[in-house]
Write a protein that holds these residues in place. Structure first.
Motif, mmCIF file in Angstrom:
data_model
loop_
_atom_site.group_PDB
_atom_site.id
_atom_site.type_symbol
_atom_site.label_atom_id
_atom_site.label_comp_id
_atom_site.label_asym_id
_atom_site.label_seq_id
_atom_site.Cartn_x
_atom_site.Cartn_y
_atom_site.Cartn_z
ATOM 1 N N VAL A 15 0.863 -1.163 0.000
ATOM 2 C CA VAL A 15 0.000 0.000 0.000
ATOM 3 C C VAL A 15 0.903 1.218 0.000
ATOM 4 C CG1 VAL A 15 -1.777 1.273 1.221
ATOM 5 C CG2 VAL A 15 -1.792 -1.211 1.289
ATOM 6 N N LEU A 16 0.743 2.076 -0.978
ATOM 7 C CA LEU A 16 1.615 3.230 -1.110
ATOM 8 C C LEU A 16 0.868 4.496 -0.717
ATOM 9 C CD1 LEU A 16 3.299 2.350 -4.492
ATOM 10 C CD2 LEU A 16 4.224 2.084 -2.200
ATOM 11 N N ASP A 17 1.541 5.335 0.022
ATOM 12 C CA ASP A 17 0.975 6.598 0.456
ATOM 13 C C ASP A 17 0.935 7.570 -0.715
ATOM 14 O OD1 ASP A 17 0.135 8.797 1.816
ATOM 15 O OD2 ASP A 17 1.979 9.112 2.958
ATOM 16 N N GLU A 18 -0.251 8.030 -1.095
ATOM 17 C CA GLU A 18 -0.375 8.900 -2.255
ATOM 18 C C GLU A 18 0.386 10.199 -2.061
ATOM 19 O OE1 GLU A 18 -4.419 9.507 -3.192
ATOM 20 O OE2 GLU A 18 -4.837 7.401 -3.656
ATOM 21 N N ASP A 19 0.356 10.740 -0.834
ATOM 22 C CA ASP A 19 1.087 11.986 -0.592
ATOM 23 C C ASP A 19 2.575 11.793 -0.803
ATOM 24 O OD1 ASP A 19 -1.250 13.278 0.001
ATOM 25 O OD2 ASP A 19 -1.119 12.852 2.155
ATOM 26 N N HIS A 20 3.083 10.621 -0.371
ATOM 27 C CA HIS A 20 4.505 10.341 -0.543
ATOM 28 C C HIS A 20 4.849 10.231 -2.015
ATOM 29 C CE1 HIS A 20 8.484 8.949 0.380
ATOM 30 N NE2 HIS A 20 8.301 7.847 -0.352
ATOM 31 N N MET A 21 3.934 9.616 -2.805
ATOM 32 C CA MET A 21 4.198 9.475 -4.232
ATOM 33 C C MET A 21 4.219 10.835 -4.916
ATOM 34 S SD MET A 21 2.198 6.060 -5.491
ATOM 35 C CE MET A 21 0.596 6.601 -4.926
ATOM 36 N N SER A 137 14.184 2.401 -6.786
ATOM 37 C CA SER A 137 12.999 2.609 -7.629
ATOM 38 C C SER A 137 11.988 3.467 -6.879
ATOM 39 C CB SER A 137 12.357 1.273 -8.000
ATOM 40 O OG SER A 137 13.242 0.473 -8.750
ATOM 41 N N SER A 138 11.367 4.387 -7.586
ATOM 42 C CA SER A 138 10.402 5.272 -6.931
ATOM 43 C C SER A 138 9.137 4.506 -6.577
ATOM 44 C CB SER A 138 10.056 6.436 -7.851
ATOM 45 O OG SER A 138 9.220 5.999 -8.902
ATOM 46 N N PHE A 143 4.421 0.909 -7.761
ATOM 47 C CA PHE A 143 2.966 0.822 -7.755
ATOM 48 C C PHE A 143 2.430 0.581 -9.167
ATOM 49 C CE2 PHE A 143 -1.229 2.836 -8.109
ATOM 50 C CZ PHE A 143 -1.913 2.139 -7.130
ATOM 51 N N ASN A 144 3.019 1.265 -10.153
ATOM 52 C CA ASN A 144 2.581 1.115 -11.535
ATOM 53 C C ASN A 144 2.783 -0.317 -12.029
ATOM 54 O OD1 ASN A 144 1.894 2.351 -14.311
ATOM 55 N ND2 ASN A 144 3.889 1.446 -14.701
ATOM 56 N N GLU A 145 3.939 -0.907 -11.730
ATOM 57 C CA GLU A 145 4.215 -2.270 -12.186
ATOM 58 C C GLU A 145 3.248 -3.272 -11.567
ATOM 59 O OE1 GLU A 145 7.822 -5.612 -12.284
ATOM 60 O OE2 GLU A 145 8.175 -3.639 -11.396
#
Length: 455
Positions: A15-21, A137-138, A143-145
């Motif tokens: 789960v990735l934090d949208e703000d961090h992205m 990797s960012s 998340f995209n992969e």
């Protein structure tokens, strides 16, 4: 009842934090994948193979840094190492606790087993591939992969995502483990009938990917795990993939012929044509930026020319380079150090006239004063004869030609290595091409042609 792995591990899934992205800076447009000569690309069917001491140390460090990985998987060996990740072979210790619809081999075995055997859990070891994505990797790339892999589920020709985990700043993706051979072990010996099966499998995968409006962007032999014994391959590594239309800006190649001709005739290029080697002293035009991801030697002309509206046809060009490699017995066929050299390598084949037309198609100008480049280039037939030491002997007067099946392959090759992306064959049309359907003509079994139906 067995639980669905994707549902039961939803809490553990990444789960990735949208703000961090959003705080991540934009990555460089040039995403250089690994050199095809340096990448490993072979698996062996053994759970007890010997491993090098350095690999054992690497596995130990990975197990120590990623808490809890030992309770789920037994890492066995390192089977791949690239620019953005490392892949390990591992035994899935919790295989029987989940519904494993992704396991094609197990489904085939259960299909022919007795009902009593089906009800019993399989006690043999089951292997998976664990992809450790480097922390460099960012989060957006990772998340995209994973998102694209999830969207591409449902095809036996595309590697599905089983699940994913995160521990601190480390992310691992769990993928099926596929038996395959290193491309370098068989590309010199592959016959044309075998090439038909290879590309039928590859284009079946690309048809599914492109039907989802996704560009793989890094088609090459090491990203297509092929098993010649089964005539089956699986497309992997979507680390550079993206959705069609991502960050598009208008390119001249999408304009009508009249509009494009008008723009060329009123351009700075047209104004300086009457002056030899003349360029504006003060050029205020902004530089063009476009996605140039991929591997050296496999990039399509429009990628090298910085087309800002790239589409799925770039994958078809890369597939064409693989076919040229197989026919010429040369790997890698193109081996340039930068985009300029890559364009010149392609120019050697297609000629200066074609490359100038292709450049203007994308609003670019191509000029070279190298005298060895001819206007019309060389045919693929001649190049393949040269590469396979079958050039005609002037003294004997005997003209050597390709075999009939090679001529059919070359005809197909011209449609793949078409410089104009709008005229390049699609994956769907490729599967309908006589070169790929020939072995299936006259078959009375409808199941032989089941995957000719469009997705």
């Amino acid at each position: 009842m067995a639980k669905s792995r994707m549902q039961s591990r939803a809490v553990e899934a990444i789960v990735l934090d949208e703000d961090h992205m959003k705080q991540e800076e934009a990555e460089e447009t040039l995403d250089e994948s690994g050199d095809p000569l340096e990448e490993s690309g072979r698996t062996v069917d053994s759970s007890d193979e010997e491993i090098e001491e350095s690999v054992a140390d690497d596995i130990a460090r990975f197990e120590e840094s990623f808490s809890g990985i030992n309770s789920r998987f037994r890492l066995i060996n390192r089977i791949g190492e690239g620019t953005f990740s490392t892949v390990y072979k591992a035994e899935d210790l919790e295989y029987n606790q989940y519904r494993n619809n992704w396991d094609i081999d197990e489904q085939e075995k259960r299909k022919w087993s007795s009902p009593g055997h089906r009800r019993r859990n399989s006690r043999r070891p089951h292997y998976v591939a664990i992809k450790k994505i480097y922390v460099t990797s960012s989060p957006m790339r990772i998340f995209n992969e994973l998102e694209l892999l999830y969207d591409l589920r449902g095809s036996d020709s595309v590697c599905p995502l089983i699940t994913a985990f995160r521990h601190l700043d480390q992310v691992v993706a769990v993928l099926p483990y596929f038996q395959h051979r290193d491309f370098r072990e068989y590309y010199r010996d592959m016959k044309v009938p075998e090439m038909r099966l290879y590309f039928r499998s590859l284009f079946t995968a690309l048809r599914h990917v492109h039907s989802k409006k996704i560009l793989h962007r890094d088609i090459k032999p090491t990203n297509f795990l092929y098993n010649p014994a089964q005539s089956r391959g699986v497309l992997v590594d979507f680390g550079l993939a993206e959705r069609l239309g991502t960050e598009w800006q208008q390119c001249a190649c999408t304009l009508g012929a009249e509009e494009r001709s008008y723009r060329v005739s009123h351009s700075v290029y047209a104004q300086t044509q009457h002056r030899p080697s003349c360029y504006p002293k003060n050029d205020n035009r902004s530089s063009r930026r476009a996605n140039r991801a991929g591997t050296r030697g496999f990039r399509a002309p429009e990628v090298l020319l910085k087309c800002t509206q790239q589409n799925t046809s770039i994958d078809m060009w890369s597939a064409g380079v693989i076919l040229l490699t197989l026919l010429s017995r040369r790997f890698p066929f193109f081996h340039s150090q930068d985009d300029i050299d890559a364009l010149l390598e392609i120019t050697t084949i297609v000629g200066r006239k074609k490359m100038k037309e292709t450049s203007l198609l994308h609003g670019q100008v191509f000029e070279t004063n190298i005298p060895t480049y001819s206007d019309n280039g060389h045919s693929f037939e001649k190049i393949i004869l040269w590469c396979t030491s079958r050039s005609s002997d002037k003294n004997s007067g005997v003209k050597k030609e390709l075999e009939d099946d090679e001529k059919e392959a070359v005809e197909f090759l011209y449609e793949l290595l078409e410089c104009d992306p709008a005229k390049r064959i699609t994956a769907k049309k490729a599967l309908e091409h006589p070169f790929l359907t020939k072995d299936y003509e006259g078959s009375e079994d409808e199941d032989d042609n089941f995957d000719l139906v469009d997705v």
